[in-house]
Design a protein around this motif. Structure first.
Motif, PDB file in Angstrom:
ATOM      1  N   ARG A  28      -6.186  -0.017 -16.228  1.00 26.18           N
ATOM      2  CA  ARG A  28      -5.020  -0.860 -16.501  1.00 26.18           C
ATOM      3  C   ARG A  28      -4.811  -1.844 -15.356  1.00 26.18           C
ATOM      4  N   LEU A  29      -4.119  -2.911 -15.674  1.00 26.33           N
ATOM      5  CA  LEU A  29      -3.790  -3.888 -14.653  1.00 26.33           C
ATOM      6  C   LEU A  29      -2.694  -3.319 -13.754  1.00 26.33           C
ATOM      7  N   MET A  30      -2.831  -3.522 -12.465  1.00 25.68           N
ATOM      8  CA  MET A  30      -1.863  -2.962 -11.524  1.00 25.68           C
ATOM      9  C   MET A  30      -0.670  -3.906 -11.386  1.00 25.68           C
ATOM     10  N   ASP A  31       0.485  -3.331 -11.077  1.00 25.28           N
ATOM     11  CA  ASP A  31       1.716  -4.111 -11.046  1.00 25.28           C
ATOM     12  C   ASP A  31       2.455  -3.914  -9.725  1.00 25.28           C
ATOM     13  N   ALA A  32       3.651  -4.478  -9.659  1.00 26.72           N
ATOM     14  CA  ALA A  32       4.430  -4.453  -8.416  1.00 26.72           C
ATOM     15  C   ALA A  32       4.724  -3.029  -7.947  1.00 26.72           C
ATOM     16  N   GLU A  33       4.927  -2.104  -8.880  1.00 22.94           N
ATOM     17  CA  GLU A  33       5.203  -0.717  -8.503  1.00 22.94           C
ATOM     18  C   GLU A  33       3.971  -0.078  -7.841  1.00 22.94           C
ATOM     19  N   ASP A  34       2.779  -0.375  -8.373  1.00 30.78           N
ATOM     20  CA  ASP A  34       1.551   0.116  -7.744  1.00 30.78           C
ATOM     21  C   ASP A  34       1.429  -0.413  -6.316  1.00 30.78           C
ATOM     22  N   PHE A  35       1.678  -1.692  -6.158  1.00 29.08           N
ATOM     23  CA  PHE A  35       1.551  -2.296  -4.823  1.00 29.08           C
ATOM     24  C   PHE A  35       2.600  -1.736  -3.867  1.00 29.08           C
ATOM     25  N   ARG A  37       3.796   1.286  -3.926  1.00 31.41           N
ATOM     26  CA  ARG A  37       3.316   2.616  -3.545  1.00 31.41           C
ATOM     27  C   ARG A  37       2.276   2.533  -2.432  1.00 31.41           C
ATOM     28  N   ILE A  38       1.327   1.611  -2.596  1.00 29.21           N
ATOM     29  CA  ILE A  38       0.266   1.472  -1.591  1.00 29.21           C
ATOM     30  C   ILE A  38       0.843   1.020  -0.254  1.00 29.21           C
ATOM     31  N   GLU A  39       1.729   0.016  -0.295  1.00 30.54           N
ATOM     32  CA  GLU A  39       2.331  -0.496   0.940  1.00 30.54           C
ATOM     33  C   GLU A  39       3.182   0.563   1.627  1.00 30.54           C
ATOM     34  N   SER A  40       3.838   1.419   0.821  1.00 26.10           N
ATOM     35  CA  SER A  40       4.672   2.466   1.391  1.00 26.10           C
ATOM     36  C   SER A  40       3.837   3.487   2.152  1.00 26.10           C
ATOM     37  N   VAL A  41       2.674   3.818   1.614  1.00 24.89           N
ATOM     38  CA  VAL A  41       1.802   4.804   2.265  1.00 24.89           C
ATOM     39  C   VAL A  41       1.129   4.211   3.490  1.00 24.89           C
ATOM     40  N   TYR A  57      -7.520  -7.952 -13.093  1.00 26.29           N
ATOM     41  CA  TYR A  57      -8.664  -7.204 -13.612  1.00 26.29           C
ATOM     42  C   TYR A  57      -8.480  -5.687 -13.551  1.00 26.29           C
ATOM     43  N   GLY A  58      -7.636  -5.174 -12.675  1.00 20.87           N
ATOM     44  CA  GLY A  58      -7.465  -3.743 -12.521  1.00 20.87           C
ATOM     45  C   GLY A  58      -8.500  -3.138 -11.579  1.00 20.87           C
ATOM     46  N   ALA A  93      -4.024   3.075  -7.270  1.00 19.42           N
ATOM     47  CA  ALA A  93      -2.943   3.435  -6.342  1.00 19.42           C
ATOM     48  C   ALA A  93      -2.956   4.932  -6.068  1.00 19.42           C
ATOM     49  N   GLU A  94      -3.214   5.735  -7.095  1.00 24.88           N
ATOM     50  CA  GLU A  94      -3.263   7.189  -6.920  1.00 24.88           C
ATOM     51  C   GLU A  94      -4.400   7.587  -5.979  1.00 24.88           C
ATOM     52  N   ALA A  95      -5.563   6.978  -6.169  1.00 22.30           N
ATOM     53  CA  ALA A  95      -6.703   7.289  -5.310  1.00 22.30           C
ATOM     54  C   ALA A  95      -6.440   6.881  -3.865  1.00 22.30           C
ATOM     55  N   LEU A  96      -5.735   5.772  -3.670  1.00 20.40           N
ATOM     56  CA  LEU A  96      -5.440   5.316  -2.317  1.00 20.40           C
ATOM     57  C   LEU A  96      -4.446   6.246  -1.620  1.00 20.40           C
TER      58      LEU A  96
END
Length: 336
Positions: A28-35, A37-41, A57-58, A93-96
């Motif tokens: 799936r295409l990643m969105d603001a919530e995914d980003f 999550r990554i920035e928070s970690v 592109y996802g 995002a989950e893998a990161l």
């Protein structure tokens, strides 16, 4: 701006269609919530080009025709060496989140220090266990290559990263084909088929000791023993130290009755010292002569054995096997 070849865009589209057919989770295409999550970690803002790619592109897989790059890395003697690397799949995002825990926050090494600098985002993996890193917290988010190591960064041989590109966009736009992909060869070159007769298919079922899946019986009747030139690439996912890794196999041949008999009696028979696991039928070969196996019952699916089989199988050996696809139908779709 990203410059993605048309055949790569088609590859990504077909991969999602295959996932939908086999019931697997779509890219799936990643969105603001995914980003977020990554920035928070990671604790850093993500570069805009990186976010734009994932939003467009996802977390896609990369075909061999669009996967190779060069990197320059210092060796222990201080000399710079140019090497070739490859990208297999973008990380979700989950893998990161998992990667940050295992590689940065709680690394399993002697000093319990990060495996690479904490401001480096491991945004993708290679076809092996190396990682591509995106530099965060700087005005120039460069791309680097980390060669897998058991040492913490700055220890042992793990002292230098390999420089890849000045930006994420430059990295993507300069990917090139693997040396295994030749311009004069095409995946559309017709394979060589040798269909199997009903009696041959029944003989294969007796060797399996179980009913053959309908999709596999149909394939044997219409195509049977099949040789691919060039070999067909199939990407697959497998668990690795709590994370999901992506690798690829090159399928060279799907076997008919004569080849399956040869495999069971000679290639991996008692005299060879290499025994296939019970409950599996060899149905194919990779370009490195490793077996592709069909499992039945509780181990249904198409499996890959990436290393030579042992002289005998025990319960601890099940981890040697990698599941390629949950059934023959989705495996055949992946072959194209």
């Amino acid at each position: 701006m990203f410059t993605i070849p048309d055949d790569v865009l088609v590859f990504w589209k077909n991969r999602n269609a295959e996932r939908r057919t086999s019931g697997r989770e779509l890219v799936r295409l990643m969105d603001a919530e995914d980003f977020r999550r990554i920035e928070s970690v990671w604790g850093f803002a993500l570069p805009e080009a990186y976010k734009r790619f994932l939003a467009t592109y996802g977390a896609v897989e990369f075909p061999e025709a669009f996967s190779v790059f060069d990197y320059v890395r210092k060796s222990s003697d201080g000399e710079e060496h140019r090497s070739e690397g490859d990208i297999s799949c973008m990380a979700t995002a989950e893998a990161l989140e998992r990667a940050h825990y295992y590689l940065i926050a709680d690394p399993d090494n002697e000093t319990e220090e990060p495996f690479f600098p904490p401001n480096m985002l491991c945004f993708a993996g290679s076809s092996g266990t190396d990682q591509l890193l995106l530099e965060l917290g700087t005005a120039t988010p460069r791309v680097w290559f980390w060669e897998d190591s058991n040492d913490a960064f700055g220890q042992g041989e793990n002292r230098h990263l390999g420089f890849v590109a000045n930006s994420f966009e430059d990295f993507v736009n300069n990917l090139r084909p693997s040396d295994d992909v030749f311009p004069e060869q095409s995946a559309s070159v017709p394979p060589v088929y040798q269909a199997q007769t009903p009696s041959q298919i029944d003989a294969i079922a007796r060797m399996a000791g179980a009913p053959l899946p309908a999709a596999y019986r149909d394939f044997l009747a219409t195509s049977g023993h099949t040789r691919f030139d060039p070999p067909r690439q199939v990407n697959y996912e497998y668990p690795d130290d709590g994370m999901i890794a992506v690798s690829a196999i090159a399928v060279d041949e799907l076997l008919g009755l004569d080849q399956i008999s040869m495999a069971l009696e000679h290639w991996w028979g008692p005299a060879s010292g290499q025994i296939l696991p019970p409950g599996f039928l060899p149905i194919g070969l990779t370009s490195t002569f490793q077996p592709l196996l069909m499992g039945f019952g509780e181990v249904e699916g198409i499996w890959y054995l990436p290393e030579p089989p042992p002289p005998a199988w025990g319960p601890e050996d099940s981890s040697r096997l990698h599941l390629i696809r949950p059934d023959f139908e989705s495996f055949a779709a992946a072959l194209g």
